[in-house]
Design a protein around this motif. Structure first.
Motif, PDB file in Angstrom:
ATOM      1  N   LEU A   8      55.234  16.001 -75.843  1.00 43.66           N
ATOM      2  CA  LEU A   8      54.947  14.893 -74.940  1.00 43.66           C
ATOM      3  C   LEU A   8      55.436  15.165 -73.535  1.00 43.66           C
ATOM      4  O   LEU A   8      54.807  14.770 -72.558  1.00 43.66           O
ATOM      5  CB  LEU A   8      55.591  13.601 -75.476  1.00 43.66           C
ATOM      6  CG  LEU A   8      55.024  13.053 -76.790  1.00 43.66           C
ATOM      7  CD1 LEU A   8      55.824  11.832 -77.223  1.00 43.66           C
ATOM      8  CD2 LEU A   8      53.552  12.703 -76.636  1.00 43.66           C
ATOM      9  N   THR A   9      56.560  15.853 -73.421  1.00 37.39           N
ATOM     10  CA  THR A   9      57.158  16.109 -72.116  1.00 37.39           C
ATOM     11  C   THR A   9      57.530  17.591 -72.009  1.00 37.39           C
ATOM     12  O   THR A   9      57.701  18.275 -73.028  1.00 37.39           O
ATOM     13  CB  THR A   9      58.426  15.273 -71.906  1.00 37.39           C
ATOM     14  OG1 THR A   9      59.454  15.752 -72.798  1.00 37.39           O
ATOM     15  CG2 THR A   9      58.165  13.799 -72.184  1.00 37.39           C
ATOM     16  N   PRO A  10      57.671  18.102 -70.790  1.00 34.02           N
ATOM     17  CA  PRO A  10      58.135  19.492 -70.639  1.00 34.02           C
ATOM     18  C   PRO A  10      59.477  19.736 -71.322  1.00 34.02           C
ATOM     19  O   PRO A  10      59.732  20.839 -71.809  1.00 34.02           O
ATOM     20  CB  PRO A  10      58.241  19.651 -69.122  1.00 34.02           C
ATOM     21  CG  PRO A  10      57.275  18.658 -68.563  1.00 34.02           C
ATOM     22  CD  PRO A  10      57.320  17.495 -69.497  1.00 34.02           C
ATOM     23  N   ARG A  11      60.317  18.719 -71.350  1.00 32.46           N
ATOM     24  CA  ARG A  11      61.611  18.885 -72.002  1.00 32.46           C
ATOM     25  C   ARG A  11      61.453  19.220 -73.476  1.00 32.46           C
ATOM     26  O   ARG A  11      62.252  19.967 -74.039  1.00 32.46           O
ATOM     27  CB  ARG A  11      62.441  17.591 -71.826  1.00 32.46           C
ATOM     28  CG  ARG A  11      63.830  17.637 -72.444  1.00 32.46           C
ATOM     29  CD  ARG A  11      64.665  18.744 -71.848  1.00 32.46           C
ATOM     30  NE  ARG A  11      65.977  18.832 -72.477  1.00 32.46           N
ATOM     31  CZ  ARG A  11      66.735  19.916 -72.445  1.00 32.46           C
ATOM     32  NH1 ARG A  11      66.315  20.995 -71.807  1.00 32.46           N
ATOM     33  NH2 ARG A  11      67.914  19.932 -73.033  1.00 32.46           N
ATOM     34  N   ALA A  70      62.210  23.200 -77.744  1.00 33.18           N
ATOM     35  CA  ALA A  70      61.590  23.961 -78.834  1.00 33.18           C
ATOM     36  C   ALA A  70      61.796  25.465 -78.647  1.00 33.18           C
ATOM     37  O   ALA A  70      62.008  26.193 -79.621  1.00 33.18           O
ATOM     38  CB  ALA A  70      60.102  23.641 -78.921  1.00 33.18           C
ATOM     39  N   VAL A  71      61.732  25.943 -77.406  1.00 29.53           N
ATOM     40  CA  VAL A  71      61.979  27.364 -77.144  1.00 29.53           C
ATOM     41  C   VAL A  71      63.371  27.747 -77.642  1.00 29.53           C
ATOM     42  O   VAL A  71      63.555  28.759 -78.330  1.00 29.53           O
ATOM     43  CB  VAL A  71      61.837  27.684 -75.644  1.00 29.53           C
ATOM     44  CG1 VAL A  71      62.364  29.087 -75.344  1.00 29.53           C
ATOM     45  CG2 VAL A  71      60.386  27.580 -75.201  1.00 29.53           C
ATOM     46  N   ALA A  72      64.349  26.918 -77.310  1.00 23.66           N
ATOM     47  CA  ALA A  72      65.719  27.202 -77.740  1.00 23.66           C
ATOM     48  C   ALA A  72      65.859  27.082 -79.252  1.00 23.66           C
ATOM     49  O   ALA A  72      66.549  27.892 -79.881  1.00 23.66           O
ATOM     50  CB  ALA A  72      66.683  26.251 -77.028  1.00 23.66           C
ATOM     51  N   ARG A  73      65.213  26.078 -79.835  1.00 23.99           N
ATOM     52  CA  ARG A  73      65.359  25.829 -81.274  1.00 23.99           C
ATOM     53  C   ARG A  73      64.820  26.981 -82.117  1.00 23.99           C
ATOM     54  O   ARG A  73      65.442  27.388 -83.093  1.00 23.99           O
ATOM     55  CB  ARG A  73      64.647  24.531 -81.653  1.00 23.99           C
ATOM     56  CG  ARG A  73      64.836  24.142 -83.125  1.00 23.99           C
ATOM     57  CD  ARG A  73      64.198  22.811 -83.460  1.00 23.99           C
ATOM     58  NE  ARG A  73      62.731  22.897 -83.460  1.00 23.99           N
ATOM     59  CZ  ARG A  73      61.955  22.323 -82.539  1.00 23.99           C
ATOM     60  NH1 ARG A  73      62.508  21.652 -81.533  1.00 23.99           N
ATOM     61  NH2 ARG A  73      60.645  22.435 -82.591  1.00 23.99           N
ATOM     62  N   ALA A  85      61.453  21.442 -64.855  1.00 26.41           N
ATOM     63  CA  ALA A  85      62.404  21.037 -65.892  1.00 26.41           C
ATOM     64  C   ALA A  85      63.693  21.847 -65.792  1.00 26.41           C
ATOM     65  O   ALA A  85      63.748  22.904 -65.144  1.00 26.41           O
ATOM     66  CB  ALA A  85      61.769  21.235 -67.273  1.00 26.41           C
ATOM     67  N   THR A  86      64.738  21.331 -66.432  1.00 23.05           N
ATOM     68  CA  THR A  86      66.014  22.039 -66.500  1.00 23.05           C
ATOM     69  C   THR A  86      66.002  22.976 -67.700  1.00 23.05           C
ATOM     70  O   THR A  86      65.720  22.556 -68.828  1.00 23.05           O
ATOM     71  CB  THR A  86      67.174  21.050 -66.631  1.00 23.05           C
ATOM     72  OG1 THR A  86      67.186  20.191 -65.479  1.00 23.05           O
ATOM     73  CG2 THR A  86      68.503  21.784 -66.731  1.00 23.05           C
ATOM     74  N   TRP A  87      66.322  24.252 -67.461  1.00 18.17           N
ATOM     75  CA  TRP A  87      66.303  25.261 -68.512  1.00 18.17           C
ATOM     76  C   TRP A  87      67.730  25.768 -68.757  1.00 18.17           C
ATOM     77  O   TRP A  87      68.267  26.519 -67.943  1.00 18.17           O
ATOM     78  CB  TRP A  87      65.408  26.425 -68.115  1.00 18.17           C
ATOM     79  CG  TRP A  87      63.947  26.122 -68.238  1.00 18.17           C
ATOM     80  CD1 TRP A  87      63.178  25.415 -67.373  1.00 18.17           C
ATOM     81  CD2 TRP A  87      63.096  26.522 -69.311  1.00 18.17           C
ATOM     82  NE1 TRP A  87      61.887  25.335 -67.837  1.00 18.17           N
ATOM     83  CE2 TRP A  87      61.798  26.010 -69.027  1.00 18.17           C
ATOM     84  CE3 TRP A  87      63.283  27.265 -70.483  1.00 18.17           C
ATOM     85  CZ2 TRP A  87      60.715  26.217 -69.879  1.00 18.17           C
ATOM     86  CZ3 TRP A  87      62.211  27.473 -71.335  1.00 18.17           C
ATOM     87  CH2 TRP A  87      60.943  26.959 -71.036  1.00 18.17           C
ATOM     88  N   PRO A  88      68.341  25.392 -69.868  1.00 16.38           N
ATOM     89  CA  PRO A  88      69.648  25.965 -70.189  1.00 16.38           C
ATOM     90  C   PRO A  88      69.506  27.441 -70.551  1.00 16.38           C
ATOM     91  O   PRO A  88      68.430  27.913 -70.924  1.00 16.38           O
ATOM     92  CB  PRO A  88      70.107  25.142 -71.395  1.00 16.38           C
ATOM     93  CG  PRO A  88      68.845  24.644 -72.025  1.00 16.38           C
ATOM     94  CD  PRO A  88      67.880  24.441 -70.892  1.00 16.38           C
ATOM     95  N   PHE A 143      62.541  33.232 -65.076  1.00 19.46           N
ATOM     96  CA  PHE A 143      62.591  34.094 -66.258  1.00 19.46           C
ATOM     97  C   PHE A 143      62.579  35.564 -65.819  1.00 19.46           C
ATOM     98  O   PHE A 143      61.595  36.280 -66.026  1.00 19.46           O
ATOM     99  CB  PHE A 143      61.397  33.811 -67.184  1.00 19.46           C
ATOM    100  CG  PHE A 143      61.250  32.372 -67.568  1.00 19.46           C
ATOM    101  CD1 PHE A 143      62.019  31.832 -68.590  1.00 19.46           C
ATOM    102  CD2 PHE A 143      60.354  31.539 -66.893  1.00 19.46           C
ATOM    103  CE1 PHE A 143      61.890  30.490 -68.951  1.00 19.46           C
ATOM    104  CE2 PHE A 143      60.215  30.208 -67.255  1.00 19.46           C
ATOM    105  CZ  PHE A 143      60.997  29.681 -68.275  1.00 19.46           C
ATOM    106  N   PRO A 144      63.649  36.020 -65.212  1.00 17.12           N
ATOM    107  CA  PRO A 144      63.650  37.363 -64.609  1.00 17.12           C
ATOM    108  C   PRO A 144      63.488  38.501 -65.613  1.00 17.12           C
ATOM    109  O   PRO A 144      63.030  39.587 -65.245  1.00 17.12           O
ATOM    110  CB  PRO A 144      65.015  37.434 -63.913  1.00 17.12           C
ATOM    111  CG  PRO A 144      65.865  36.424 -64.618  1.00 17.12           C
ATOM    112  CD  PRO A 144      64.940  35.323 -65.021  1.00 17.12           C
TER     113      PRO A 144
END
Length: 500
Positions: free
Chosen positions: A219-222, A227-230, A249-252, A281-282
């Motif tokens: 639903l949201t970019p968050r 999900a990427v982290a999970r 968005a904030t990316w940890p 994403f270097p």
């Protein structure tokens, strides 16, 4: 990956190690051996229904397990899969069912509840859940047999079905797995619809490389970031509007760290987006790609070249034969604009039950009896890299979705609020394009029109602005002058309120 020139039935893509993950879900998912068994039993259930060989079976589903398995199970059962974009509303679904001659529709309760009498035609069987049957072995279908029909809008008229063979899907899968260098330890977050050729290929190319797919409805970019982290996603595919949202968005660090490749299609990356993605994403390779459903994918840009050539769409992918031709069919010179023409085994079989439009798009090209003339203008540089110039047709592309202006216009006029309507796409930084509708009529009815379209059209087809006039301009032939309207809106920058 070795580019095997042999085509196999598409359900053979499940090639990973038996115990390796194939699908990643919140409840654990499926290993490759479990996925193979699930496809076999789902194909067996389809076979139990008694459909004739080659019957079309449609699905209108969120990213469930069945939605990921049906593109393999239907061809294994000798049937043709027709995936329907889950964002579409009942009127669009009814058209696809009728046009494809579907024998069944598999959906789920909430979507089934939106259907009205007549949407599912006589003789079409409606299911809100799938079952299991006796396991079917892997298909031995001819590689040229029809495996799927993907619906895409044309520049005029309603969506048309692109006919894809087993070979089309197979060669697309191994070509992409090869140039993306996918490996068995890759985990690919699938955020794109499986009804979209880009999204469906992401499923096939990952599985044929032995990697794992993590389907995600968000639903949201968050939701994407989490999900990427999970799942520890190594690969993320998107379209330019999604990248714009994700960069905001904030990316940890735990979400940035696993990503090793980003892939883009469905619209050109701007230099600003390239810089933003490379900064965020270097360590990730960034692949710019170009394609069209009728030929799947045409080109990709090697990630090593993206910083120096952010505006390029690259060179031909494996199995694609790419030409830049003048209107008379002769090759364009380097630096000379021409139409991108695509030949080879990735070229689809034409449009379903539409010989007229098939003949317009699928035509001979030098050295090829059948090629796809894209309608897109490109330039090949002296370095051999292609650059996109513009579209020759009137398609509107919003957030990666190709939209027919006529389909929007038909929906606008259906309620009688306006006398005439022209839908035009104007540049929009967030979505690629935004839909502006120029109408003849009384602007006092606009609130009612907006409310009705909110019910009748999916979100990506909603007009962003309305331009009301007493009368619309016509050309010398008495037709609505779309070109002058588009030109006036684009030159003016469309100062209509785009936030209403």
């Amino acid at each position: 990956m070795i580019l095997d020139p042999t085509a196999y039935p598409i359900d053979h893509v499940l090639r990973g190690a038996p115990d390796a993950p194939a699908l990643i879900e919140r409840d654990g998912g499926l290993s490759f051996v479990e996925a193979e068994q699930a496809v076999a039993r789902l194909a067996g259930w389809l076979a139990m229904q008694g459909f004739e060989p080659g019957a079309r079976v449609a699905t209108w589903l969120p990213k469930t397990r069945v939605a990921a398995l049906m593109p393999l199970a239907a061809p294994r059962a000798g049937l043709v899969h027709v995936p329907v974009n889950p964002l579409l509303k009942r009127a669009q679904v009814a058209h696809i069912l009728a046009d494809s001659g579907a024998a069944m529709l598999l959906t789920h309760g909430p979507r089934a509840a939106t259907l009205e009498p007549g949407d599912v035609g006589e003789g079409v069987r409606l299911f809100t859940e799938a079952g299991e049957g006796d396991a079917l072995p892997r298909s031995a279908a001819d590689s040229d047999a029809l495996a799927a029909i993907l619906y895409t809008s044309g520049s005029t008229g309603r969506p048309k079905g692109v006919m894809l063979s087993h070979a089309n899907l197979w060669f697309g899968a191994i070509a992409v797995a090869d140039y993306l260098r996918l490996t068995p330890d890759d985990r690919v977050l699938a955020v794109l619809p499986f009804s979209f050729d880009y999204g469906q290929n992401q499923l096939f190319s990952t599985l044929v490389a032995g990697g794992a797919v993590a389907p995600l409805d968000y639903l949201t970019p968050r939701d994407v970031v989490k999900a990427v982290a999970r799942v520890g996603a190594t690969t993320l595919a998107g379209v330019p509007p999604l990248w714009t949202q994700l960069l905001a968005a904030t990316w940890p660090e735990e979400a940035v760290a696993p990503i090793r490749r980003l892939t883009n299609s469905g619209g050109a990356l701007t230099p600003r987006l390239v810089r933003g993605l490379r900064d965020r994403f270097p360590a990730a390779d960034l692949y710019a790609m170009y394609g069209l459903t009728e030929a799947f994918r045409s080109t990709y840009l090697d990630p090593a070249l993206i910083d120096a050539h952010p505006d390029s769409i690259g060179r031909a992918i494996p199995f694609a034969e790419i030409m830049v031709l003048r209107p008379d069919g002769s090759p364009a010179e380097p630096g000379e604009p021409g139409e991108l023409v695509h030949a080879g085994p990735l070229v689809a079989q034409g449009y379903w039950r539409d010989t007229e439009r098939t003949a317009q798009r699928f035509r001979p090209a030098p050295g090829w009896p059948c090629a796809v003339w894209s309608g897109d203008t490109v330039v090949e540089g002296a370095d051999g890299l292609l650059r996109f110039v513009g579209r020759d047709d009137e398609m509107i592309k919003v957030s990666g979705n190709r939209i027919s202006p006529q389909e929007v216009e038909e929906a606008v006029l259906a309620g009688g609020e306006a006398r005439e309507a022209v839908a035009i796409g104007i540049p929009d930084e967030a979505q690629g394009q935004a839909i502006v509708v120029v109408l003849a009529g009384d602007p006092a009815v606009e609130p009612a029109l907006r409310a009705r379209l909110k019910r009748d059209l999916p979100s990506f087809m909603q007009p962003a602005a309305y331009d009301w006039r007493e009368d619309l301009p016509r050309n010398a032939n008495g037709k609505l002058d779309r070109a002058s309207l588009r030109r006036a809106l684009v030159e003016a920058g469309c100062d209509k309120d785009m936030t209403r």
